[in-house]
Write an enzyme that holds these catalytic residues in place. Structure first.
Site, PDB file in Angstrom:
ATOM      1  CB  CYS A   1      -0.765   0.175   1.197  1.00 47.26           C
ATOM      2  SG  CYS A   1      -1.960  -1.297   1.574  1.00 47.26           S
TER       3      CYS A   1
ATOM      4  N   GLY B   1       1.033   0.228  -5.333  1.00 45.37           N
ATOM      5  CA  GLY B   1      -0.155  -0.500  -5.339  1.00 45.37           C
ATOM      6  C   GLY B   1      -0.951  -0.229  -6.549  1.00 45.37           C
TER       7      GLY B   1
ATOM      8  CG  ASN C   1       2.449   0.576   3.473  1.00 42.29           C
ATOM      9  OD1 ASN C   1       2.354  -0.316   2.893  1.00 42.29           O
ATOM     10  ND2 ASN C   1       3.727   1.582   3.450  1.00 42.29           N
ATOM     11  N   GLY C   2       1.039  -1.787   5.575  1.00 42.35           N
ATOM     12  CA  GLY C   2       1.634  -2.534   6.324  1.00 42.35           C
ATOM     13  C   GLY C   2       0.933  -3.970   6.638  1.00 42.35           C
TER      14      GLY C   2
ATOM     15  CE1 TYR D   1      11.063  -4.768  -7.828  1.00 33.88           C
ATOM     16  CE2 TYR D   1       9.541  -4.228  -6.276  1.00 33.88           C
ATOM     17  CZ  TYR D   1       9.813  -4.665  -7.481  1.00 33.88           C
ATOM     18  OH  TYR D   1       8.911  -5.116  -8.449  1.00 33.88           O
TER      19      TYR D   1
END
Lengths: 500, 500, 500, 500
Positions: free
Chosen positions: C24, C50, C125-126, C270
């Protein structure tokens, strides 16, 4: 019918009308059991030549099948349901970018006609300079035109030819037209490839498992693992025919007066994919060489060489290597574009180039930056990019353009703005252009520098090696439609506006 | 392009291929500021004549605009966005039911052509019996046909005519064709209506605020509050023209040898809307009269008269009134049909007519039922309905059909099954048909009974008042295509299969 | 509802399941008149985090508005019609990549709940490592879970908290969870940003015209011209509140035991955009430094350094600069991907990486190539790329990977394959991996080399500076769900499969 | 997500807001291999009870599957792809018409929850009169409500019940609610059917091959060939359970104080399908009887009895038979409605009822017409119809309504306009109403006439046999939400507006 959805693509994200657009890419293959799938893949590799629509026509021994769609090749043409609708052992296809702004399905190629001698499909990259004149003559004779594309004119000429064989009719037809064309045509047994007498648009002959292929660029051969055989020559018509025993014969015809080839320089500057080999020259190597020549012609003291992605990257690598200044990705590109960003709202439009590009602040702040771009059309995007780079903290911004200034319209399949909107025509000198764009300095590659990068020698002004009228005004053919048009006559070629 | 969505409609829910289908309805209006909207409304009123696709062409003084869509009129054509795309003070439109099974956009009418003298659009209800023959001749002359509809043949004939005026060209063109047509054509200044020499298909002239209208049926005049002026006569061409001062002139032409009108009986039996007045006769009254005559010809002792909805209802009312047996809604129809029910899965197909019809058990159980249907084609639906009525507890089921037995194919725009699939051709006598359907008795209206119900007198066998070949084999025109075709020649009229 | 259309994106074109995916990105802004548009732009800049779905919730002073869609931000959220549906002066949004493979609308964030004290929306996010355990407890207490996302667990904890203020409830809720979270929450007056005690996922505080913004990365500030204020600290909860007079107050809370930050290394390797500054470090500079360190650790004699685009490009530039071997674009990427290419047919799948990548033959043929990639997961893509490079004529192919070997699964929001499918776990040593991939040599950056590139010093093994369990197995939190699960218990968290 | 497409349906073509709408239909089947398909068919038969959305939940022994869609059952649920997504041997479904005007997917039933004891799905026809009060209490306790439907309140009550068995929890939950409900619930092994203590909404128990079925009306049994077993009683809960050996047990519970049934009269007047048998009475026979009683109570000298289709048809048949005046289809209905006609443009709206109805001029001109309608709500449609009939030439127009005047709102699942907009409340007497509508005379059926038509005896004013508050103001339950609401409190039950 679905509304014409524009697709995530570089060019369609051109909210300032500040790019050049190529009209088309073509592909055809004869005698292969996977012809439709291979054509879809070939067109996918040629997608950079046109993103608005794609079409494939196949022949299965009994019937022709056609599928034409707005959108990307990969939106429809690898769907098993689609491939099932277009079976066949021979197939040809087309990707297109409308030069008229009106992409409607009836204009999407390949176009097809049933002749007394059987069906024929044609696909065309390029533009005719006497298409409108011929169209008027045909209508006066009772022909009914369905599309507004001048490719249909060729189809009518084929239909009206008195010759017996479809390939003879094809030669008859192209004998009457003037302009640029790399064409593929397909009948029940033949696949035909042809380039105009100047060879303005590229076309190559390939081979997969002994079966002939025509494609606009070699990258379409690479994707399917086909071998490159040779370029179709300027003014050549190659007729491949499948025989009763399944073998394929290939014949070369040269129906026109021989001429020297003059391929379009913009294929090297901007259009062709960097991994393609066009008329025997690596596009990537040519672009890098443009950067090398540019470094020699227009050096500058700077800390970092930054390409305007992706077009400027090979030239920037060349410039960096030749100048010794480090190459860095100072601009990051956002590849995730969706449907609504294509026609952004007013409030979002204000965010300009940032929707697609962002400054890589850490590599730019406090530095003297050389920005390398492939070409400048109107300059409006360059202006925004310079502004973004300055906001990111660059101490100096120097622009180096890997091609000459553009002064003239194209009539051979490149969609150029009105000449008066071109940057070079809006300013009296380089200083004024530089000021408009907001750069600290601005330099363009010379015409000889470009000729050298592509062909290894300067321009032969008596017999130029390339088509280069956008820079020089030297058009390689007559411009019958343009000259035959009275001042106030509208450019309109259809009385009908059709949705869908 | 969107996949061809079939729409909730009676005919499209025909999972046994057991109905007849009419090809088209046409509408046109000249000189009215709301022409596009009025045309959408007129086509909506004619929707029963074709549900697969609709199209409108308008002219706004400068340009023609065309919008053609698969689906119902009400799916697209009252959308403000659509209407905005087709402005104009003159408009014409078409609803269609493909007789070929292949509804594709390129076949959707009106068809349009740009002629040397300007644009022309045409829309056609009916079918030509020499269309294929003419098409072959045109292709041999170099014409390119885009559609598979024989209307395009007429367009090519117009384009190739040497006459100067577009209406003269139109007359030239229809002079070469044979078959059935009620046509509307539109040029920059003219709206033309025409019926074939036999007047097989209906066409009326109406008037709204002094502006002329052509429509297939009077119900299209009623919806917009227009006045009925008169029927277009068989063999008549009416040319309405808007003059420089905005006034409209109307001229009548009779370019053919005079003949007696022979309108198609199926318009009364099944196709036309009951509230329409066709060739001077109320369709509802005619149908009710068929029921009255049927009660006289084929009485039966029973407890209740039940129509097969909706086609059989007026005849059932007539039968009940004439016989004194009470009329009841013994079958209830489900009007809520969605997209996936149109092509039902195998498991659901087994539920057959129940998806659309259900027995009103309380009115049927223990009763002797007379079922009234308008016509029987293959008999497969009748069989299912009888079964459903029996399961609901009927003690007897008698079928009375308000038209004669069908033996012959139509070639004038009605989509009939192959003759060998017709119920009447599959059985040697009425008893065998009755047994197949599972009824206790089965009777059809006689041909004279039908003629009397519609026209007030029996059939004049020397000069029949109506087109009735499906019952009698007496075709009103030559059948050039049919007779010119060799035994094994395929019926194929296009080498191309095109999706979308 | 539309079928879940995957979109043209790098990761979705992962036909070998050979990439890592982040769950996310989050964004929120308080008190700005253009809050919805700015949120759409911020999410567009975070799109790389995402691509499967996006959602925005706004509050207009009276009502909350929510719009959640499958697809790219730019497919829907800049459409004026969409923006009109979500008015407000405060807005927050989310882009997501499902880690479960099941992207359905009910899982798309932000999630919303009406509490007694008013509405609250949250985006996350996570991933929680005790989410399943908490979910079971909540269901036993009568909670109804609609989604399968563990973010909903936090929402239920907020709803059930006995505290009065919504921000106190929020702190209550995050006090009960374990794992990684960078969260944004919004009530009628507050915008809250929070990071987990380890600070595994990034979150920054920005400022536009005096209005506070939370965003996953700085690139989302850059696109709208907002200023970077500071990182949200690990374990910090920042509560921004709009007061009655329109001013905004900002309060910082540290409800947890202080800990050292350990941000996830994969953000640098990345996930994060190269132009972002994450936890004070330029991502581009870190990646380039990885290449420099790699050149030192794993030199090789070669003619050309070629990045695997786009992930490997910064490291390749670093490698080239450090090694003196020229950097060239030896692999060209095709950015035009459409819907059907995402799930390619079997026949097309065989063409593998060529659908997205093509070898730039002219720069490769006859050369010793060093390929630089950012990381290797399963190795299946590397294998195809090596093969493609060899077919293009490379004399040697050496692979250098700018991060260490991956051995362990992530449980904090990165979608990793089963550990046994990771290249590093499938082979006993580097030689075996190299042979599998088909390269002439293969080297990975060391863990200390990576730490140095990102943080300027080697790993402190007693108190590691970063989250790095995928390389080391050293998880920064407990793994309650994993350890509480019996061997054969299914991972299923919902009994319901819902389409749409 | 697809935009909410309204579908061609009678009620959705209600451009004057002048109809009543029922909320829902429910269906469930246990233990049948074709459960999903049979449920789709059952819902199709119940489509008249709700056309905006449909949903099915199935259980396949391991997992529940849910599919909920806007649109008609036949738009999605017989698509093989859809059926494949919802496998199972038990299934239940729902069709709905939003009473709030906001049909959004999260409100589409069945609703589902995972409980500690396993999953449960529920579907509900009716409306609670204390739903809002309960919702507030639940939210205060920390419950999170996703939908705005009061069915979700029941789901939360089930989730929070402390009982062990899911059927006991179900009884707990319905014990707390007040209002009207015919409900179907499904767990992993049970199918439960229940009606509220007054039995306001109908629900029947059927049997197919020994497997139990619940359905709102008998027509849903007829379509699949199932047997009618009996009505579910008012206040009864029937629990069907599939045992380990595959057999099915059926248990009846009466958890509430016994009461007399009072089914809603509008089921007979308007909602139920004429072929259904509701609470032991044929709906068609009841409607026809209303017409017979109306002819006795309100005779008139006339030439023709004309129904307002389709609702008025059975009563018109009764009126004609009792009066001896001939029954004729004087109004023809156009069943072809498309998407854009549902929200007609202003210019088309002016054409009013003609878009759906047209006068059958030949049966009306010069005649004295008795128009029979089932009920009058606001009178705006009646006005347009009278006008249309007069324009078609009727000499007199008399309206006879087969139910009493409507004065009061419904709170049990019928969507009624604000009381002040009802015709009966806008005029002081019948003469004023008649004048407003423009008829020559206007009469309504008496309340006793209606009771007699349905039940065979007049109203028992001390213990009325039916629910009839819209006519009488006599509500069968408390109205907690209504009475608990302070004057100015908004009716809002959600702070969130969500698209899709």
């Amino acid at each position: 019918m679905e509304s014409p959805v524009n697709h995530p693509s570089d060019d369609s994200f051109d909210m300032y009308g500040d790019t050049l657009r190529e009209e088309c890419g073509v592909f055809g293959i004869l005698g292969h059991p996977d012809a439709p799938t291979l054509t879809a893949l070939g067109l996918h590799a040629l997608q950079h030549r046109g993103q608005e629509a794609a079409g494939i026509v196949t022949f299965d021994g009994r019937q022709f099948h056609s599928e034409r769609q707005l959108g990307l090749v990969g939106d429809h043409f690898t769907d098993p349901a689609t491939l099932k609708r277009i079976p066949g052992h021979m197939a040809m296809g087309h990707v297109r970018y409308s030069t008229t702004g009106e992409t409607i399905l009836r204009n999407v190629q390949p176009l097809f006609a049933e002749l007394e001698v059987g069906g024929i499909a044609i696909a065309h990259n390029g533009n005719l300079t006497n298409g409108l004149t011929l169209r008027r003559k045909l209508i006066a004779q009772g022909a009914i035109c369905q599309s507004t594309s001048d490719t249909e004119v060729i189809l009518h000429l084929i239909a009206r030819s008195q010759r017996t064989s479809s390939s003879d009719r094809f030669v008859d037809a192209i004998g009457a037209v003037e302009g640029a064309y790399a064409m593929v045509a397909m009948t029940r047994t033949k696949l035909i490839g042809a380039r105009d007498p100047n060879g303005i648009r590229p076309l190559v002959l390939g081979d997969l498992d002994g079966k002939p292929i025509f494609a606009s660029e070699t990258c379409a051969l690479d994707i399917i693992g086909a071998k490159f055989v040779r370029d179709v020559e300027n003014g050549e018509v190659i007729v491949c025919e499948i025989q009763a025993d399944g073998t394929v014969t290939i014949e070369s015809h040269h129906p026109f007066q021989p001429r020297k080839e003059r391929i379009c320089l913009f294929e090297y500057v901007y259009f062709a994919r960097p991994d393609s080999v066009v008329a025997g020259r690596s596009v990537y190597a040519a672009r890098k060489h443009m950067g090398i020549n540019l470094a020699k012609e227009a050096p500058v003291e700077a800390d970092v060489v930054v390409p305007v992605p992706d077009g400027g990257t090979p030239a920037a690598i060349g410039y960096a290597q030749a100048s010794g200044i480090p190459f860095e990705l100072g601009i990051i590109r956002n590849h995730y574009v969706g449907r609504t960003f294509i026609e952004p709202t007013q409030s979002i439009r204000a965010f300009g180039v940032k929707l697609k590009h962002s400054a890589n602040r850490a590599e730019i702040a406090g530095k003297r930056v050389v920005l390398i771009d492939d070409s400048i059309v109107r300059g409006t995007t360059s202006l925004k990019i310079v502004q973004m780079i300055r906001e990111a903290g660059a101490s100096e911004v120097h622009i180096r353009v890997a091609s000459p200034m553009i002064y003239f319209s194209d009539y051979y399949g490149i969609d150029t703005p009105d000449p008066e909107k071109l940057l070079a025509n809006q300013h009296k000198d380089l200083a004024s252009m530089c000021k408009f764009i907001g750069a600290d300095s601005l330099q363009f590659l010379s015409i000889d520098g470009l000729y050298d990068a592509v062909g290894g020698e300067p321009r032969d002004n008596k017999a130029p090696q390339f088509t280069d009228h956008y820079f020089t005004g030297d058009y390689p053919t007559q411009l019958t439609d343009l000259n035959g048009r009275s001042k106030n006559e509208p450019k309109q070629i259809s009385l009908l506006r059709e949705a869908g």
